[in-house]
Design a protein around this motif. Structure first.
Motif, PDB file in Angstrom:
ATOM      1  N   THR A  99       0.712  -1.176  -0.076  1.00  0.00           N
ATOM      2  CA  THR A  99      -0.475   0.084  -0.025  1.00  0.00           C
ATOM      3  C   THR A  99       0.896   0.950  -0.178  1.00  0.00           C
ATOM      4  O   THR A  99       0.426   2.546  -0.274  1.00  0.00           O
ATOM      5  CB  THR A  99      -1.067   0.084   1.418  1.00  0.00           C
ATOM      6  OG1 THR A  99      -0.607  -0.200   2.615  1.00  0.00           O
ATOM      7  CG2 THR A  99      -1.350  -1.186   1.290  1.00  0.00           C
ATOM      8  N   THR A 100       2.281   1.390   0.385  1.00  0.00           N
ATOM      9  CA  THR A 100       2.749   2.266   0.739  1.00  0.00           C
ATOM     10  C   THR A 100       3.578   2.814  -0.731  1.00  0.00           C
ATOM     11  O   THR A 100       3.790   3.697  -0.928  1.00  0.00           O
ATOM     12  CB  THR A 100       3.910   2.809   1.828  1.00  0.00           C
ATOM     13  OG1 THR A 100       5.215   0.889   1.074  1.00  0.00           O
ATOM     14  CG2 THR A 100       3.800   1.747   3.090  1.00  0.00           C
ATOM     15  N   PHE A 103       0.435   3.796  -3.090  1.00  0.00           N
ATOM     16  CA  PHE A 103       0.200   5.850  -1.994  1.00  0.00           C
ATOM     17  C   PHE A 103       1.759   6.374  -3.024  1.00  0.00           C
ATOM     18  O   PHE A 103       1.233   7.202  -2.933  1.00  0.00           O
ATOM     19  CB  PHE A 103       0.336   5.355  -0.733  1.00  0.00           C
ATOM     20  CG  PHE A 103       0.532   6.976  -0.712  1.00  0.00           C
ATOM     21  CD1 PHE A 103      -0.979   7.539   0.187  1.00  0.00           C
ATOM     22  CD2 PHE A 103       1.782   7.855   0.528  1.00  0.00           C
ATOM     23  CE1 PHE A 103      -1.288   8.835   0.954  1.00  0.00           C
ATOM     24  CE2 PHE A 103       1.289   8.882   0.559  1.00  0.00           C
ATOM     25  CZ  PHE A 103       0.117   9.556   0.762  1.00  0.00           C
ATOM     26  N   HIS A 106       0.385   7.412  -6.144  1.00  0.00           N
ATOM     27  CA  HIS A 106      -0.502   8.138  -6.634  1.00  0.00           C
ATOM     28  C   HIS A 106       0.024   9.239  -6.251  1.00  0.00           C
ATOM     29  O   HIS A 106      -0.384  10.466  -7.057  1.00  0.00           O
ATOM     30  CB  HIS A 106      -1.373   7.564  -5.909  1.00  0.00           C
ATOM     31  CG  HIS A 106      -2.630   8.430  -6.009  1.00  0.00           C
ATOM     32  ND1 HIS A 106      -3.159   9.071  -5.262  1.00  0.00           N
ATOM     33  CD2 HIS A 106      -3.736   8.077  -7.286  1.00  0.00           C
ATOM     34  CE1 HIS A 106      -4.293   9.816  -5.721  1.00  0.00           C
ATOM     35  NE2 HIS A 106      -4.737   9.264  -6.235  1.00  0.00           N
ATOM     36  N   GLY A 176      -8.343  -4.726   2.664  1.00  0.00           N
ATOM     37  CA  GLY A 176      -8.886  -3.192   2.733  1.00  0.00           C
ATOM     38  C   GLY A 176      -7.427  -2.968   2.358  1.00  0.00           C
ATOM     39  O   GLY A 176      -7.590  -1.809   1.209  1.00  0.00           O
ATOM     40  N   ALA A 177      -6.294  -3.686   2.268  1.00  0.00           N
ATOM     41  CA  ALA A 177      -4.914  -2.848   1.205  1.00  0.00           C
ATOM     42  C   ALA A 177      -5.049  -3.416  -0.414  1.00  0.00           C
ATOM     43  O   ALA A 177      -5.005  -2.594  -1.072  1.00  0.00           O
ATOM     44  CB  ALA A 177      -3.776  -3.639   1.971  1.00  0.00           C
ATOM     45  N   LEU A 179      -8.335  -3.086  -1.767  1.00  0.00           N
ATOM     46  CA  LEU A 179      -9.160  -2.854  -2.423  1.00  0.00           C
ATOM     47  C   LEU A 179      -8.259  -1.470  -2.571  1.00  0.00           C
ATOM     48  O   LEU A 179      -8.713   0.055  -3.750  1.00  0.00           O
ATOM     49  CB  LEU A 179     -10.416  -1.896  -1.092  1.00  0.00           C
ATOM     50  CG  LEU A 179     -11.079  -1.583  -2.282  1.00  0.00           C
ATOM     51  CD1 LEU A 179     -11.515  -1.605  -3.348  1.00  0.00           C
ATOM     52  CD2 LEU A 179     -12.030  -0.698  -0.808  1.00  0.00           C
ATOM     53  N   PHE A 180      -7.517  -0.902  -1.563  1.00  0.00           N
ATOM     54  CA  PHE A 180      -6.716   0.665  -1.840  1.00  0.00           C
ATOM     55  C   PHE A 180      -5.573   0.229  -2.470  1.00  0.00           C
ATOM     56  O   PHE A 180      -5.957   1.378  -3.680  1.00  0.00           O
ATOM     57  CB  PHE A 180      -6.017   0.582  -0.304  1.00  0.00           C
ATOM     58  CG  PHE A 180      -5.044   2.406  -0.507  1.00  0.00           C
ATOM     59  CD1 PHE A 180      -5.634   3.432   0.090  1.00  0.00           C
ATOM     60  CD2 PHE A 180      -3.922   1.781  -1.089  1.00  0.00           C
ATOM     61  CE1 PHE A 180      -4.430   4.176  -0.578  1.00  0.00           C
ATOM     62  CE2 PHE A 180      -3.000   2.781  -0.330  1.00  0.00           C
ATOM     63  CZ  PHE A 180      -3.449   4.472  -0.294  1.00  0.00           C
ATOM     64  N   ASN A 181      -5.537  -1.138  -2.843  1.00  0.00           N
ATOM     65  CA  ASN A 181      -4.914  -0.868  -4.087  1.00  0.00           C
ATOM     66  C   ASN A 181      -4.594  -1.000  -5.584  1.00  0.00           C
ATOM     67  O   ASN A 181      -4.460   0.015  -6.383  1.00  0.00           O
ATOM     68  CB  ASN A 181      -3.150  -2.048  -4.156  1.00  0.00           C
ATOM     69  CG  ASN A 181      -2.532  -1.938  -2.671  1.00  0.00           C
ATOM     70  OD1 ASN A 181      -1.997  -0.699  -2.061  1.00  0.00           O
ATOM     71  ND2 ASN A 181      -1.981  -3.400  -2.991  1.00  0.00           N
ATOM     72  N   VAL A 183      -7.952   0.769  -6.653  1.00  0.00           N
ATOM     73  CA  VAL A 183      -8.294   2.336  -6.361  1.00  0.00           C
ATOM     74  C   VAL A 183      -7.461   2.742  -7.404  1.00  0.00           C
ATOM     75  O   VAL A 183      -7.355   3.827  -8.376  1.00  0.00           O
ATOM     76  CB  VAL A 183      -9.065   2.969  -5.190  1.00  0.00           C
ATOM     77  CG1 VAL A 183      -9.766   4.323  -5.700  1.00  0.00           C
ATOM     78  CG2 VAL A 183     -10.366   1.773  -5.475  1.00  0.00           C
ATOM     79  N   THR A 184      -6.206   2.511  -5.636  1.00  0.00           N
ATOM     80  CA  THR A 184      -5.048   3.607  -5.837  1.00  0.00           C
ATOM     81  C   THR A 184      -4.575   3.274  -8.159  1.00  0.00           C
ATOM     82  O   THR A 184      -4.620   4.139  -8.478  1.00  0.00           O
ATOM     83  CB  THR A 184      -4.138   3.719  -5.162  1.00  0.00           C
ATOM     84  OG1 THR A 184      -4.806   3.923  -4.391  1.00  0.00           O
ATOM     85  CG2 THR A 184      -2.477   4.086  -5.610  1.00  0.00           C
TER      86      THR A 184
END
Length: 321
Positions: A99-100, A103, A106, A176-177, A179-181, A183-184
């Motif tokens: 995720t970092t 991020f 992005h 959650g990770a 989904l975040f990845n 979308v990002t």
């Protein structure tokens, strides 16, 4: 691994031996793959850029997760506890490091920020802190008295409450990770594709010549979220099934659960670690070898190493221009 520790259940001794062998073999491949990326980072100074430093910590987490998933003896309490705590900690840290990376891309490509290196302390606090908190929470709910009954692995959640805590402290942040990845990377890829189309309108010939490597990079980024999905999809289904029917284990599902989860480190090392910068650094060292040894290596390795830049760094520079 976190998912391995709850799959033994009422399986036969033969099935347990098969699962143990699959876990050991797959974890060994992951350990070798992630260890190779760690070694490259330590040996090659040109790789010690911020973008690859995040990959280094991802590989380090994968390597330790794989190592501790291999060891562990239920007959020895200390080593058994050590395996359970460390595998959970480093597996969580692994997917948090992804995720970092997402991020960072992005923030650089979409938001046009150049301060990502200043956020490194926050990344460490976020990854190691979160991993530590969820590991402690899970340990509080764990019934250590059941260790002698779980066969080759330690720290299994046998009670209904323990299984819920296991899901909350591992699978909830995992998805959650994911989904975040997803979308990002979708936003990053869309941003770069729009920029590429604008460049095509300005100069059709330049677009056709220069965009091909970037298209390959974009396609590669699209697969990153699929690594976590592929590694933990069967484990998630197995946890849900075990919660609904705790007395009935499905061997083939447990086999896919254990095998795919144990291969996560290998998948990450190939997708995140073996980029063009690593290949170029390796070839530059190979160039020092005698000619009779160099001829055994593919010629394409040299051309790729000389022509391409790091996927993370090159697109960052392109976007800032």
């Amino acid at each position: 691994m976190a998912t391995v520790q709850a799959v033994m259940g009422n399986l036969s001794a033969s099935d347990r031996r098969i699962l143990t062998a699959v876990n050991t073999g797959a974890s060994t491949f992951s350990f070798i793959g992630s260890g190779f990326i760690v070694l490259c980072y330590l040996l090659f100074k040109e790789l010690r850029k911020f973008s690859f430093k995040l990959v280094f910590f991802l590989a380090l987490s994968d390597m330790l997760c794989s190592f501790f998933s291999i060891i562990g003896d239920p007959s020895k309490g200390f080593f058994c506890y050590a395996q359970g705590y460390t595998t959970h900690f480093f597996c969580v840290a692994s997917f948090l490091w992804t995720t970092t990376i997402a991020f960072t891309l992005h923030r650089t490509v979409v938001r046009h920020k150049t301060d990502v290196e200043d956020l490194e302390p926050m990344f460490h606090l976020y990854v190691w802190g979160t991993s530590g908190v969820v590991t402690v929470i899970r340990s509080i709910s764990n019934d250590h008295g059941h260790i002698s009954r779980i066969g080759a692995w330690c720290w299994a959640q046998t009670g209904r409450t323990g299984k819920v805590v296991h899901f909350i402290t591992f699978y909830a942040p995992l998805w959650g990770a994911i989904l975040f990845n997803a979308v990002t990377y979708f936003q990053v890829i869309r941003m770069l594709k729009n920029a590429t189309r604008m460049a095509a309108g300005m100069s059709e010939r330049i677009f056709q010549f220069d965009s091909r490597p970037d298209v390959k990079v974009l396609n590669r980024w699209g697969y990153y979220p699929l690594i976590l999905i592929g590694s933990w999809f069967f484990g998630t289904i197995n946890r849900i099934h075990d919660f609904i029917e705790p007395g009935h284990k499905i061997f083939w599902l447990s086999l896919l659960d254990v095998g795919m989860a144990a291969l996560m480190g290998l998948f990450n090392s190939i997708a995140y670690g073996l980029n063009s910068s690593v290949r170029r650094a390796i070839y530059e060292r190979m160039d020092l070898l005698p000619e009779r040894l160099r001829k055994w290596f593919p010629k394409s390795l040299r051309s790729r190493g000389q022509q391409q830049e790091s996927e993370l760094v090159s697109l960052k520079i392109q976007d800032q221009q």
